[in-house]
Design a protein around this motif. Structure first.
Motif, PDB file in Angstrom:
ATOM      1  N   GLY A  42       0.827  -1.212   0.000  1.00 50.33           N
ATOM      2  CA  GLY A  42       0.000   0.000   0.000  1.00 50.33           C
ATOM      3  C   GLY A  42       0.859   1.258   0.000  1.00 50.33           C
ATOM      4  O   GLY A  42       0.618   2.193  -0.767  1.00 50.33           O
ATOM      5  N   ILE A  43       1.879   1.271   0.864  1.00 51.92           N
ATOM      6  CA  ILE A  43       2.767   2.439   0.948  1.00 51.92           C
ATOM      7  C   ILE A  43       3.478   2.638  -0.388  1.00 51.92           C
ATOM      8  O   ILE A  43       3.629   3.764  -0.861  1.00 51.92           O
ATOM      9  CB  ILE A  43       3.805   2.234   2.083  1.00 51.92           C
ATOM     10  CG1 ILE A  43       3.113   2.030   3.438  1.00 51.92           C
ATOM     11  CG2 ILE A  43       4.792   3.393   2.135  1.00 51.92           C
ATOM     12  CD1 ILE A  43       2.564   3.265   4.060  1.00 51.92           C
ATOM     13  N   ALA A  44       3.895   1.525  -1.010  1.00 45.82           N
ATOM     14  CA  ALA A  44       4.599   1.616  -2.296  1.00 45.82           C
ATOM     15  C   ALA A  44       3.673   2.168  -3.381  1.00 45.82           C
ATOM     16  O   ALA A  44       4.067   3.020  -4.172  1.00 45.82           O
ATOM     17  CB  ALA A  44       5.131   0.250  -2.710  1.00 45.82           C
ATOM     18  N   LEU A  45       2.420   1.694  -3.390  1.00 48.47           N
ATOM     19  CA  LEU A  45       1.460   2.194  -4.386  1.00 48.47           C
ATOM     20  C   LEU A  45       1.230   3.693  -4.195  1.00 48.47           C
ATOM     21  O   LEU A  45       1.173   4.456  -5.156  1.00 48.47           O
ATOM     22  CB  LEU A  45       0.120   1.446  -4.270  1.00 48.47           C
ATOM     23  CG  LEU A  45       0.116   0.025  -4.814  1.00 48.47           C
ATOM     24  CD1 LEU A  45      -1.235  -0.643  -4.560  1.00 48.47           C
ATOM     25  CD2 LEU A  45       0.416   0.026  -6.310  1.00 48.47           C
ATOM     26  N   MET A  46       1.121   4.112  -2.933  1.00 45.97           N
ATOM     27  CA  MET A  46       0.951   5.534  -2.653  1.00 45.97           C
ATOM     28  C   MET A  46       2.173   6.327  -3.128  1.00 45.97           C
ATOM     29  O   MET A  46       2.047   7.400  -3.701  1.00 45.97           O
ATOM     30  CB  MET A  46       0.756   5.749  -1.145  1.00 45.97           C
ATOM     31  CG  MET A  46      -0.617   5.356  -0.656  1.00 45.97           C
ATOM     32  SD  MET A  46      -0.670   5.148   1.130  1.00 45.97           S
ATOM     33  CE  MET A  46      -0.602   6.841   1.665  1.00 45.97           C
ATOM     34  N   ARG A  47       3.329   5.755  -2.880  1.00 43.03           N
ATOM     35  CA  ARG A  47       4.566   6.446  -3.251  1.00 43.03           C
ATOM     36  C   ARG A  47       4.660   6.618  -4.760  1.00 43.03           C
ATOM     37  O   ARG A  47       5.197   7.592  -5.256  1.00 43.03           O
ATOM     38  CB  ARG A  47       5.746   5.603  -2.742  1.00 43.03           C
ATOM     39  CG  ARG A  47       7.117   6.133  -3.023  1.00 43.03           C
ATOM     40  CD  ARG A  47       7.524   7.147  -1.971  1.00 43.03           C
ATOM     41  NE  ARG A  47       8.959   7.396  -2.020  1.00 43.03           N
ATOM     42  CZ  ARG A  47       9.555   8.091  -2.978  1.00 43.03           C
ATOM     43  NH1 ARG A  47       8.842   8.604  -3.955  1.00 43.03           N
ATOM     44  NH2 ARG A  47      10.867   8.266  -2.964  1.00 43.03           N
ATOM     45  N   MET A  48       4.102   5.637  -5.514  1.00 42.55           N
ATOM     46  CA  MET A  48       4.182   5.701  -6.976  1.00 42.55           C
ATOM     47  C   MET A  48       3.018   6.490  -7.571  1.00 42.55           C
ATOM     48  O   MET A  48       2.989   6.735  -8.766  1.00 42.55           O
ATOM     49  CB  MET A  48       4.189   4.289  -7.568  1.00 42.55           C
ATOM     50  CG  MET A  48       5.477   3.524  -7.276  1.00 42.55           C
ATOM     51  SD  MET A  48       5.534   1.884  -8.055  1.00 42.55           S
ATOM     52  CE  MET A  48       4.540   0.903  -6.965  1.00 42.55           C
ATOM     53  N   SER A  49       2.061   6.864  -6.726  1.00 39.83           N
ATOM     54  CA  SER A  49       0.876   7.549  -7.267  1.00 39.83           C
ATOM     55  C   SER A  49       1.229   8.981  -7.655  1.00 39.83           C
ATOM     56  O   SER A  49       2.184   9.570  -7.172  1.00 39.83           O
ATOM     57  CB  SER A  49      -0.256   7.526  -6.235  1.00 39.83           C
ATOM     58  OG  SER A  49      -0.557   8.829  -5.799  1.00 39.83           O
TER      59      SER A  49
END
Ligand SMILES: Nc1ncnc2c1ncn2[C@@H]1O[C@H](COP(=O)(O)OP(=O)(O)OP(=O)(O)O)[C@@H](O)[C@H]1O
Ligand SMILES: [Mg+2]
Lengths: 243, 266
Positions: A42-49
């Motif tokens: 989840g944190i990674a997806l947010m970071r890539m958003s």
């Protein structure tokens, strides 16, 4: 008393009380890996958003949890939060601390795995009319996952050992129970020899699992492209050592 | 294996595929602009491609050839102007983008095969997931096109085990498995060793003979001369010149095209 008793060390190794501590260590590790992977994804997806609020939050999260010692995080959760009226059981405190911390490391590993899959792979998927889900599930994820295994393995190895920090907040895992035995019998070397053996066994078993995973997921890359200007993604740096 | 025409709309032999003017064009671009920050990669581009027509796009490096071709299947998003593909307007709406991508196949300079799948899996993935084909059907289809590009015996190998020329032919087969009406090629032979260029060009020539509409960025002037109906020459984001190959090679109108041809033919 100036000698080391191998018999006593062996006895501690087979000590039922210590063995149960080993199970707690394994349990903490497995739970923290699973929780950390879910949260880390989840944190990674947010970071890539492309949303600046989401990526900003994720950046802050990673900066915070990688920039402070796990020991402080655990102590704050265990002894500090009750001051604000937030109270968890000991084991919950340990899990929350380990998961929050591990997620920060895993998020970076997940992100770099996805970033290393070339843009051309996604473009080819679009050009073939693959749906976003199929593109993720069948094209990017398997390639990213293969790249994630080595750093993931290192991180889990560190985590396995880092669970010993939970002893400070009185979780009775391997380290804590070794301490307890040691204080009862004062056979320091013998007790810690047994504990050391357990840690070595656990990390070695994990190493073997990791090697099998690498072999399984790396089967197609075993045959390196010949001649063709290989556009192989950058190798991952190994996971940073924990405080 | 049953007879499978490459493309139902224009399965006519190449020699007879006269561009039909009243028909909806395969591609129509009107005053298309594409910017990267301050840089203008496409500068008021107008282009019309009839069904069955073969276009070769050439021009110096950075002139916008890739950008042009990538805007046609919306891998790159144009900023201004109109693009119609087989009459479908590329207006950035999901459903139209999907429809256009179903009509177009693309071949990249770097192949972009999926390295973790076998050649066969590369070819069956899209038919099975995007077209809901059964595995058996998709495999038949894939083997049909792998045979067409003359590598059916490599079906169980991984892309990394093939030569560059073989990989590019797989990429062509993979695109054909979606039965596109238009094929887009972006320098398909530029990453290949010289001895492999021929086999890929041969495959493309065959495709052209079967009547496929093709837009191809390439510096292979021999191929352009033989196969292209029209050469589109680009410079600094503009289509500077369009002409039949004989005309273009013998008698380029612009100074820029002349120096370009001098460089490329030495
Ligand atoms: N994503 C991008 N961001 C910024 N600039 C870009 C981007 N993609 C392309 N450009 C620029 O746009 C211009 C046109 O690029 P394009 O790739 O279309 O050129 P090209 O004619 O295909 O060149 P080449 O023969 O080198 O492939 C180039 O100057 C390039 O630097
Ligand atoms: Mg280009």
């Amino acid at each position: 008393m100036s000698h080391f008793s191998p018999t006593a060390a062996v006895n501690y190794f087979f000590n039922y009380f210590l063995m149960k501590g080993v199970l707690v260590t394994i349990g903490l590790t497995v739970a923290a890996v699973i929780g950390g992977l879910i949260l880390g994804m989840g944190i990674a997806l947010m970071r890539m958003s492309s949303n600046p609020v989401l990526s900003g939050f994720s950046r802050f999260y990673i900066w915070f949890f990688r920039g402070t010692p796990l020991l402080i995080q655990l102590v704050v959760i265990y002894s500090g939060l009750p001051q604000l009226g937030i109270k968890f059981s000991v084991i919950t405190c340990a899990l929350v601390g380990l998961i929050l911390n591990e997620a920060a490391y895993l998020a970076e590993i997940v992100r770099s795995g996805f970033m290393a899959v070339s843009a051309g792979q996604r473009e080819a998927a679009w050009a073939l009319s693959l749906s976003p889900w199929v593109t993720f599930r069948r094209v990017t994820l398997p390639q990213a996952f293969r790249l994630m295994i080595p750093p993931l393995g290192n991180s889990i190895n560190s985590l396995l050992k880092a669970t010993s920090l939970a002893s400070v907040i009185s979780v009775e895992e391997l380290m804590r129970r070794s301490d307890m035995l040691m204080q009862e019998h004062f056979q320091i070397l013998e007790v810690y020899a047994a504990a050391t053996a357990y840690y070595l066994i656990l990390t070695s078993v994990w190493d073997a699992v990791q090697r099998r995973l690498e072999k399984h997921f790396g089967r197609s890359s075993a045959a390196k492209s010949r001649r063709v200007a290989a556009r192989a993604p950058v190798a991952q740096t190994s996971a940073e050592a924990r405080a | 294996m049953s007879e499978m025409p490459m493309n139902t709309a224009s399965g006519v032999a190449g020699a007879m595929a006269q561009p039909q003017l009243r028909e909806v064009p395969a591609v129509r671009m009107e005053a298309v602009y594409k910017h990267y920050g301050d840089f203008t990669a496409l500068n008021e581009v107008d282009l019309k491609v009839a069904k069955g027509e073969k276009i070769v796009v050439c021009g110096p490096s950075g002139s916008g050839k890739s950008t042009l071709i990538r805007c046609i299947n919306h891998i790159e998003k144009h900023d201004e102007g109109l693009i119609y593909v087989n009459g479908i307007e590329l207006d950035h709406q999901r459903k139209n983008i999907d429809a256009v991508r179903r009509d177009t196949g693309m071949v990249f300079q770097s192949f972009n095969l999926f390295p973790h799948m076998t050649v066969l899996e590369n070819c069956t993935l899209a038919p099975m997931t995007a077209n809901g084909m059964s595995e058996a059907e998709a495999k038949d289809l894939a083997m049909h096109f792998l045979t067409k590009v003359r590598i059916p015996d490599q079906a169980e190998k991984f892309p990394g085990q093939l030569s560059g020329g073989q990989q590019q032919r797989v990429a062509i087969a993979r695109a054909l498995c979606m039965r596109p009406k238009i094929m887009l090629f972006d320098e398909p032979t530029s990453a290949l060793d010289p001895e492999m260029v021929k086999e890929v060009l041969e495959t493309m020539r065959k495709l052209a003979e079967e009547g496929m509409t093709m837009l191809c960025v390439t510096h292979e002037m021999g191929f352009a001369r033989e196969v292209a109906d029209r050469i589109v020459f680009m410079n600094e984001g503009k289509v500077v010149e369009q002409a039949a190959p004989e005309e273009f090679f013998k008698n380029p109108k612009s100074e820029r095209a002349r120096t370009f041809l001098d460089q490329i033919i030495h």
